[in-house]
Enzyme design. Structure first.
Site, PDB file in Angstrom:
ATOM      1  N   ASN A 208       0.848  -1.196   0.000  1.00 28.16           N
ATOM      2  CA  ASN A 208       0.000   0.000   0.000  1.00 28.16           C
ATOM      3  C   ASN A 208       0.881   1.243   0.000  1.00 28.16           C
ATOM      4  O   ASN A 208       2.105   1.132  -0.058  1.00 28.16           O
ATOM      5  CB  ASN A 208      -0.968  -0.024   1.191  1.00 28.16           C
ATOM      6  N   ASP A 278      -4.868  -6.129   5.287  1.00 28.85           N
ATOM      7  CA  ASP A 278      -5.900  -6.967   5.905  1.00 28.85           C
ATOM      8  C   ASP A 278      -5.954  -8.343   5.260  1.00 28.85           C
ATOM      9  O   ASP A 278      -6.349  -9.316   5.887  1.00 28.85           O
ATOM     10  CB  ASP A 278      -7.271  -6.282   5.768  1.00 28.85           C
ATOM     11  N   LYS A 341     -10.885  -3.114  19.167  1.00 26.59           N
ATOM     12  CA  LYS A 341      -9.481  -3.486  19.385  1.00 26.59           C
ATOM     13  C   LYS A 341      -9.032  -3.168  20.809  1.00 26.59           C
ATOM     14  O   LYS A 341      -7.851  -3.299  21.122  1.00 26.59           O
ATOM     15  CB  LYS A 341      -8.593  -2.798  18.346  1.00 26.59           C
TER      16      LYS A 341
HETATM   17  O1  PMT Z   1       3.334   6.003   6.398  1.00 29.68           O
HETATM   18  P1  PMT Z   1       2.807   7.317   5.885  1.00 29.68           P
HETATM   19  O2  PMT Z   1       3.046   7.492   4.409  1.00 29.68           O
HETATM   20  O3  PMT Z   1       3.314   8.482   6.691  1.00 29.68           O
HETATM   21  O4  PMT Z   1       1.221   7.294   6.056  1.00 29.68           O
HETATM   22  C1  PMT Z   1       0.649   7.372   7.319  1.00 29.68           C
HETATM   23  C2  PMT Z   1      -0.560   6.441   7.489  1.00 29.68           C
HETATM   24  C3  PMT Z   1      -1.688   6.928   6.596  1.00 29.68           C
HETATM   25  C4  PMT Z   1      -0.195   5.010   7.106  1.00 29.68           C
HETATM   26  C5  PMT Z   1      -0.964   6.496   9.005  1.00 29.68           C
HETATM   27  O5  PMT Z   1      -1.302   7.810   9.353  1.00 29.68           O
HETATM   28  C6  PMT Z   1      -2.130   5.570   9.311  1.00 29.68           C
HETATM   29  O6  PMT Z   1      -3.277   5.938   9.223  1.00 29.68           O
HETATM   30  N1  PMT Z   1      -1.826   4.315   9.711  1.00 29.68           N
HETATM   31  C7  PMT Z   1      -2.819   3.247   9.923  1.00 29.68           C
HETATM   32  C8  PMT Z   1      -3.201   2.629   8.617  1.00 29.68           C
HETATM   33  C9  PMT Z   1      -4.173   1.485   8.746  1.00 29.68           C
HETATM   34  O7  PMT Z   1      -3.801   0.381   8.490  1.00 29.68           O
HETATM   35  O8  PMT Z   1      -5.354   1.797   9.233  1.00 29.68           O
HETATM   36  P2  PMT Z   1      -6.573   0.722   9.453  1.00 29.68           P
HETATM   37  O9  PMT Z   1      -7.720   1.589   9.726  1.00 29.68           O
HETATM   38  O10 PMT Z   1      -6.614  -0.214   8.303  1.00 29.68           O
HETATM   39  O11 PMT Z   1      -6.137  -0.081  10.732  1.00 29.68           O
HETATM   40  C10 PMT Z   1      -6.508   0.296  12.044  1.00 29.68           C
HETATM   41  C11 PMT Z   1      -5.396  -0.035  13.020  1.00 29.68           C
HETATM   42  O12 PMT Z   1      -5.237  -1.457  13.103  1.00 29.68           O
HETATM   43  C12 PMT Z   1      -4.042   0.515  12.641  1.00 29.68           C
HETATM   44  O13 PMT Z   1      -3.397   0.967  13.811  1.00 29.68           O
HETATM   45  C13 PMT Z   1      -3.314  -0.680  12.046  1.00 29.68           C
HETATM   46  O14 PMT Z   1      -1.909  -0.587  12.267  1.00 29.68           O
HETATM   47  C14 PMT Z   1      -3.927  -1.848  12.777  1.00 29.68           C
HETATM   48  N2  PMT Z   1      -4.022  -3.098  11.992  1.00 29.68           N
HETATM   49  C15 PMT Z   1      -4.699  -3.114  10.818  1.00 29.68           C
HETATM   50  C16 PMT Z   1      -4.832  -4.298  10.128  1.00 29.68           C
HETATM   51  C17 PMT Z   1      -4.270  -5.472  10.644  1.00 29.68           C
HETATM   52  N3  PMT Z   1      -4.339  -6.623  10.001  1.00 29.68           N
HETATM   53  N4  PMT Z   1      -3.595  -5.425  11.803  1.00 29.68           N
HETATM   54  C18 PMT Z   1      -3.476  -4.257  12.494  1.00 29.68           C
HETATM   55  O15 PMT Z   1      -2.858  -4.225  13.560  1.00 29.68           O
END
Ligand code: PMT
Length: 410
Positions: A208, A278, A341
């Protein structure tokens, strides 16, 4: 951090003196008022006029030069300064100061000042490693003087080794570190950053747009505030946020999962800024997929572990901070993630907003806590965002220490 700070930049006579011109520019760019003090030998490498033009302040070279009316120059400046940085610091200048010799403006000023003094040494590798220099460095450290570098690299004398002036970015990070209150002292923090990479076949993968910038800013600011930081990151093209942050680089979500579980037990705070995939391809093909026979190709995907959710289930008294990268219904979706979470804070960013999310040096976020309180931030640099998130985390640390009730388990 450096805005309106009075900084004395001492320049001694080494070939790296030309690099202090760029250091001066970087410091002034960040709003510092820089006063340059040069030794006689430094003037053999670079002229005072260059520093004077770029700093907008008189350059002090002469022991008997007076500043501001009748006051004694070195004492006046030493009094108004917030910090002194000597870059480059030669073996000679270190030796003189370590042994109490004050025979020019710069050495006299170091003796006269009570503000923090930072040395950025630069010299030949054998000189640096000599027992004379090392003893002097130890003596200076024992007196509370601070050091940054030297680093390994190609040296002007033609040899390779430790003796190169630290990069300006590192010198500035160290200066900002000196000015920062250490409110995370004693806290072990695990920060995740960057994307994950899920292989499809030997040459392709799914990833991504995360660059790691947000997570790196979190790691840098937490370390600056005194935390012991471990950075767990997906593949990236950034330079390390700091040399004193151990970095574990993984590729896939499952690798990140295993590493996160390994470090979790031993840490107080987890901040997950990584963009974890994911889903991953169900099978990794042994041979490169060919287009020869097929017009389309269907890739079957399966779910990756949700690392943060698992940490939320395991958590005893750690503080868990997640990020939510959304393209719609930002707050609703972030709130669901916070609850599902078992997080203490979630940082919601709408990644469709210009200046927010992936790949840029800025972000626009809303920080939601487990009590339902929301803090909305304007467009800020990722370092600034990280600092404000840490302000929220430190409040939780204090509440936890005082045994205050909180909806999440501690
Ligand atoms: O790296 P940059 O270019 O600076 O960009 C920053 C960013 C956009 C990546 C950052 O600000 C950000 O939003 N990071 C989280 C991205 C994400 O995966 O969001 P999510 O809404 O899909 O996940 C929610 C949370 O669960 C996140 O803390 C993620 O790390 C965690 N997660 C998600 C999926 C998974 N399988 N396991 C996880 O632990």
């Amino acid at each position: 951090m450096l805005k309106n700070r009075e900084i004395i930049l001492g320049v001694s006579g080494g070939i790296a003196a030309y690099k202090s011109v760029e250091l001066l520019r970087e410091l002034t760019k960040r709003g510092a008022n820089v006063h340059v003090v040069m030794t006689k030998n430094a003037q053999q490498f670079i002229t005072p006029l260059t520093f004077q033009t770029l700093s907008g302040n008189p350059v002090l070279c002469d022991m008997f030069q007076l500043l501001m009316g009748s006051k004694i120059g070195h004492v006046t400046l030493a009094d108004i300064a917030d910090l002194m940085v000597i870059a480059p610091a030669t073996a000679n200048i270190l030796g003189k100061i370590a042994n109490g010799i004050a025979d020019d403006f710069l050495t006299t000023m170091v003796m006269a000042t009570t503000v923090p003094v930072l040395f950025a040494p630069s010299m030949n590798v054998n000189m640096w490693e000599s027992s004379f220099v090392q003893n002097n460095v130890e003596k200076l450290k024992a007196h509370g003087y601070q050091f940054i570098g030297p680093i390994e690299g190609d040296l002007a004398c033609g040899s390779v080794g430790k003796g190169k002036l630290a990069d300006n970015e590192e010198i500035i990070e160290k200066i900002e570190d000196i000015f920062t209150q250490k409110d995370f002292q004693g806290q072990r923090v695990l920060v995740t950053a960057g994307p994950t990479l899920e292989p499809i076949d030997p040459v392709r993968s799914i990833t991504n747009r995360s660059t790691g910038r947000m997570g790196f800013a979190m790691a840098r600011m937490a370390r600056r505030r005194g935390a012991e930081v471990t950075l767990l990151t997906g593949p990236h093209y950034l330079s390390l946020p700091r040399r004193d942050i151990p970095q574990i680089v993984v590729n896939s979500a499952r690798e990140m999962h295993d590493a996160a579980m390994h470090y979790f037990e031993d840490c107080h705070i987890v901040i997950m800024a990584a963009a974890v995939a994911d889903f991953r391809p169900k099978a990794i093909l042994e041979q490169k997929i060919t287009k020869r026979k097929n017009e389309t190709h269907i890739l079957e995907m399966e779910k990756n572990p949700d690392i943060l959710k698992e940490l939320g289930e395991k958590k005893k008294n750690q503080i868990l901070v997640g990020f939510a990268a959304e393209t719609s219904e930002l707050m609703e979706k972030a709130e669901v993630k916070l609850k599902e979470k078992n997080l203490d804070l979630i940082v919601a960013n709408d990644v469709t907003e210009p200046g927010a999310g992936f790949g840029v040096d800025t972000n626009i976020v809303k920080i939601l806590d487990a009590l339902g309180k929301v803090k909305k931030l304007p467009l800020l640099s990722k370092d600034e965002v990280a600092d404000i998130i840490l302000d929220q985390v430190v409040k939780l640390v204090k509440m936890k220490e005082k045994g205050r009730p909180w909806p999440r388990n501690w």
